[in-house]
Every structure is written in structure tokens, then in C-alpha cells.
Design a protein around this motif. Structure first.
Motif, short mmCIF file in Angstrom:
data_model
loop_
_atom_site.label_atom_id
_atom_site.label_comp_id
_atom_site.label_asym_id
_atom_site.label_seq_id
_atom_site.Cartn_x
_atom_site.Cartn_y
_atom_site.Cartn_z
N LEU A 185 0.17 -4.65 0.77
CA LEU A 185 -0.80 -4.81 1.85
C LEU A 185 -1.96 -5.69 1.39
O LEU A 185 -2.29 -5.73 0.21
CB LEU A 185 -1.35 -3.45 2.28
CG LEU A 185 -0.34 -2.42 2.77
CD1 LEU A 185 -1.02 -1.07 2.96
CD2 LEU A 185 0.33 -2.86 4.07
N GLU A 186 -2.59 -6.37 2.36
CA GLU A 186 -3.84 -7.06 2.09
C GLU A 186 -4.98 -6.11 2.42
O GLU A 186 -4.98 -5.46 3.48
CB GLU A 186 -3.95 -8.32 2.95
CG GLU A 186 -5.27 -9.06 2.77
CD GLU A 186 -5.43 -10.21 3.74
OE1 GLU A 186 -6.52 -10.84 3.74
OE2 GLU A 186 -4.48 -10.50 4.51
N VAL A 187 -5.94 -5.99 1.51
CA VAL A 187 -7.06 -5.06 1.69
C VAL A 187 -8.31 -5.87 1.99
O VAL A 187 -8.68 -6.78 1.25
CB VAL A 187 -7.28 -4.20 0.42
CG1 VAL A 187 -8.44 -3.24 0.64
CG2 VAL A 187 -6.01 -3.43 0.08
N ASP A 188 -8.98 -5.51 3.08
CA ASP A 188 -10.24 -6.15 3.46
C ASP A 188 -11.24 -5.05 3.79
O ASP A 188 -11.29 -4.56 4.91
CB ASP A 188 -10.03 -7.07 4.65
CG ASP A 188 -11.29 -7.87 5.00
OD1 ASP A 188 -12.27 -7.80 4.23
OD2 ASP A 188 -11.30 -8.57 6.03
N GLY A 189 -12.03 -4.66 2.79
CA GLY A 189 -12.94 -3.54 2.98
C GLY A 189 -12.17 -2.25 3.15
O GLY A 189 -11.39 -1.85 2.29
N GLU A 190 -12.35 -1.60 4.30
CA GLU A 190 -11.63 -0.37 4.60
C GLU A 190 -10.35 -0.64 5.39
O GLU A 190 -9.59 0.29 5.67
CB GLU A 190 -12.54 0.58 5.41
CG GLU A 190 -13.79 1.01 4.67
CD GLU A 190 -13.47 1.82 3.43
OE1 GLU A 190 -12.46 2.56 3.44
OE2 GLU A 190 -14.24 1.73 2.45
N GLU A 191 -10.12 -1.89 5.75
CA GLU A 191 -8.96 -2.24 6.56
C GLU A 191 -7.81 -2.76 5.70
O GLU A 191 -8.04 -3.39 4.65
CB GLU A 191 -9.34 -3.32 7.59
CG GLU A 191 -10.48 -2.93 8.52
CD GLU A 191 -10.11 -1.78 9.45
OE1 GLU A 191 -8.92 -1.68 9.82
OE2 GLU A 191 -11.01 -1.00 9.80
N THR A 192 -6.59 -2.47 6.11
CA THR A 192 -5.40 -2.98 5.42
C THR A 192 -4.46 -3.62 6.46
O THR A 192 -4.42 -3.22 7.62
CB THR A 192 -4.64 -1.86 4.69
OG1 THR A 192 -4.25 -0.84 5.62
CG2 THR A 192 -5.50 -1.25 3.60
N GLU A 193 -3.74 -4.61 5.99
CA GLU A 193 -2.81 -5.33 6.88
C GLU A 193 -1.62 -5.81 6.06
O GLU A 193 -1.79 -6.24 4.91
CB GLU A 193 -3.53 -6.52 7.51
CG GLU A 193 -2.66 -7.34 8.46
CD GLU A 193 -3.40 -8.53 9.03
OE1 GLU A 193 -2.76 -9.35 9.74
OE2 GLU A 193 -4.61 -8.67 8.75
N GLN A 194 -0.45 -5.73 6.65
CA GLN A 194 0.76 -6.20 5.96
C GLN A 194 0.94 -7.69 6.23
O GLN A 194 1.10 -8.12 7.38
CB GLN A 194 1.99 -5.43 6.42
CG GLN A 194 3.23 -5.76 5.59
CD GLN A 194 4.33 -4.73 5.77
OE1 GLN A 194 4.32 -3.97 6.73
NE2 GLN A 194 5.29 -4.71 4.86
N PRO A 195 0.90 -8.51 5.19
CA PRO A 195 1.03 -9.97 5.39
C PRO A 195 2.41 -10.34 5.96
O PRO A 195 3.41 -9.68 5.70
CB PRO A 195 0.85 -10.53 3.97
CG PRO A 195 0.12 -9.45 3.23
CD PRO A 195 0.63 -8.16 3.79
N THR A 196 2.41 -11.43 6.68
CA THR A 196 3.66 -11.95 7.24
C THR A 196 4.41 -12.74 6.16
O THR A 196 3.84 -13.12 5.13
CB THR A 196 3.36 -12.88 8.44
OG1 THR A 196 2.62 -14.02 7.96
CG2 THR A 196 2.55 -12.14 9.49
N PRO A 197 5.70 -13.03 6.37
CA PRO A 197 6.44 -13.85 5.41
C PRO A 197 5.79 -15.21 5.16
O PRO A 197 5.83 -15.73 4.04
CB PRO A 197 7.82 -14.00 6.07
CG PRO A 197 7.96 -12.76 6.92
CD PRO A 197 6.59 -12.48 7.42
N GLU A 198 5.18 -15.78 6.19
CA GLU A 198 4.51 -17.07 6.03
C GLU A 198 3.30 -16.94 5.10
O GLU A 198 3.04 -17.83 4.27
CB GLU A 198 4.06 -17.61 7.39
CG GLU A 198 5.19 -18.02 8.33
CD GLU A 198 5.91 -16.84 8.94
OE1 GLU A 198 7.07 -17.01 9.39
OE2 GLU A 198 5.30 -15.75 8.97
#
Length: 247
Positions: free
Chosen positions: A134-147
Motif C-alpha cells: 500500500l501507499e501511505v499518506d498520513g493516516e490514509e492508505t491506497e493500493q497503487p495501480t499496475p501503472e
């Protein structure tokens, strides 16, 4: 629902956050400041040894200043970092990823980490990151795309990629069985209560057959009973009473 099923349904995964940076100029400056700090630290360590010929205050001051400068520099470039959260994979997925990335038949192509882990370490890590990281930005997380991953792998530095490899294999392959065992023992058995050492009991004194304070005719020694630990001083000129004198 059984307890086993309930626990399995709420399972969590171990993870480790890794800082990465794509500004190569800043990375070079960080390396120079780090090397300066390490050199000053080494000189300070030498100054603390016996036989050092010089004033140890100067190496200490140089080390303190270099360390402070490095800390300030890292704080100033904090926003330049990106954080990748390496997340543990389920065992069957991790084994499948490793199986798809075996070592090259040409041993000259093996990296140090390939030798350590017995697979193509970098290819295995990249494949695992795409599945769960996951990409972590502060308290937020997001799963990066293949791109996004393609862009990351094309521009990431060797040192940051190696840090991701080590984190990936650490959380997926190190088993903490000792910790599980200790936790179960602590849950099942209460902590033992420390026992007090046995007190030393004084050996009781046996009463003298002549009675407390009586003097033996044969030896002239005062008798000792329970509670009497000191001999009475014999007075000069005092005679021991006998049956004949009592008459």
C-alpha cells in the motif's frame, strides 16, 4: 460460529513501512552527511580508549555537530519521502510468488540477496508488492495501480529497492513460534509466587542435669540452661558448696 472460525475471519496481516525517495540529488547529500557523521562517531570512539593522545572533547564536539546536522537535514526533506507499506501475504500466495521467480541458471547474475533467500529476490519482491503493498499518506492508505508500480520500479534506487526486499522476506518468512509459546504459557499458568527463604531456627539448648547456674563438682564449670549463653565469672576465693559443708 466456532471460536476458530471467528478468529480466522478477523485475521490481520503483519506489515512494515519503508521510506523511499526518488530525488537522487538529495539522496547523494544524505549519503555525504551520513558518512561525515559516521567518521566523526568513529573518531570519538577512538578518543575514549586508553592511551588516546589528544583532547577527547574535540572529537565529541565534532560527532555531536555532525549528528545534529544530519538530523536537521533529514527533517528538512521529510516531504520528499514516499512511504510504501509492505504487507504480509497469505502463505499459499507467498509460496506461489516465489515459485514463479526462481534463481537464474547463470549464477553470475545472482545478487547478494538472491544468494541469501534462494530465489530471484527482486522479482519476487516486485510481484509480492503488486499483490498487497500500500501507499501511505498520513493516516490514509491506497493500493497503487499496475501503472504506478511500473513507474516506481523504473525510477526507484537500488538501496530503497533492497530495503523493500528485506522487509518483504522478513515479514513473510520469519516465524515467531517462541513468542507464541511464551504467550500461551503466560495465559495458562499464573506467575509463580516467590517463596520466602526458610528462617534459621536456633538449636535449643539442653538443660544441664545440675540445673541452671549450678557448678559441676568435677570440672568447676557453670551449667547452662535454655536462655543462658554466657558463663558466670568465678569469684576469687569463693568455694563451691558441698554436702559436707552444708551440714
Amino acid at each position: 460460529m466456532s471460536k476458530l472460525s471467528s478468529k480466522a475471519s478477523t485475521a490481520t496481516r503483519e506489515y512494515q513501512d519503508i521510506d523511499v525517495r526518488f530525488n537522487r540529488e538529495l539522496l547523494g547529500e544524505q549519503k555525504r552527511r551520513t558518512d561525515k557523521m559516521l567518521k566523526a562517531q568513529e573518531e570519538y570512539a577512538l578518543s575514549t580508549q586508553e592511551g588516546y593522545d589528544g583532547d577527547p572533547r574535540f572529537p565529541l564536539q565534532a560527532y555531536t555537530e555532525a549528528k545534529h546536522e544530519l538530523e536537521e537535514f533529514l527533517e528538512s526533506i521529510r516531504d520528499e519521502f514516499a512511504v510504501i507499506r509492505v504487507v504480509e501475504l497469505p502463505p499459499h500466495q507467498w509460496q506461489a510468488v516465489k515459485a514463479r521467480n526462481p534463481l537464474s541458471e547463470d549464477k553470475s547474475l545472482w545478487s547478494v540477496l538472491d544468494h541469501r533467500y534462494g530465489v530471484d529476490a527482486y522479482a519476487t519482491t516486485k510481484a509480492a508488492l503488486e499483490l498487497s503493498a500500500l501507499e501511505v499518506d498520513g493516516e490514509e492508505t491506497e493500493q497503487p495501480t499496475p501503472e504506478v508500480w511500473q513507474n516506481v520500479f523504473a525510477n526507484i534506487g537500488y538501496g530503497d529497492l533492497s530495503a523493500l526486499v528485506i522487509a518483504q522476506f522478513t515479514i513473510n518468512e520469519i516465524v515467531y513460534s517462541g513468542g507464541y509459546t511464551a504467550a500461551k504459557k503466560a495465559r495458562r499458568r499464573p506467575s509463580p509466587v516467590p517463596r520466602r527463604p526458610p528462617r534459621h531456627r536456633a538449636r535449643p539448648l539442653t538443660p544441664h542435669p545440675l540445673g541452671v547456674g549450678a557448678r559441676s563438682r568435677r570440672t568447676g564449670v557453670l551449667a547452662r540452661g535454655s536462655g543462658s549463653h554466657a558463663r558466670r565469672p568465678r569469684q576469687a576465693g569463693a568455694d563451691v558448696p558441698t554436702r559436707s559443708s552444708v551440714r
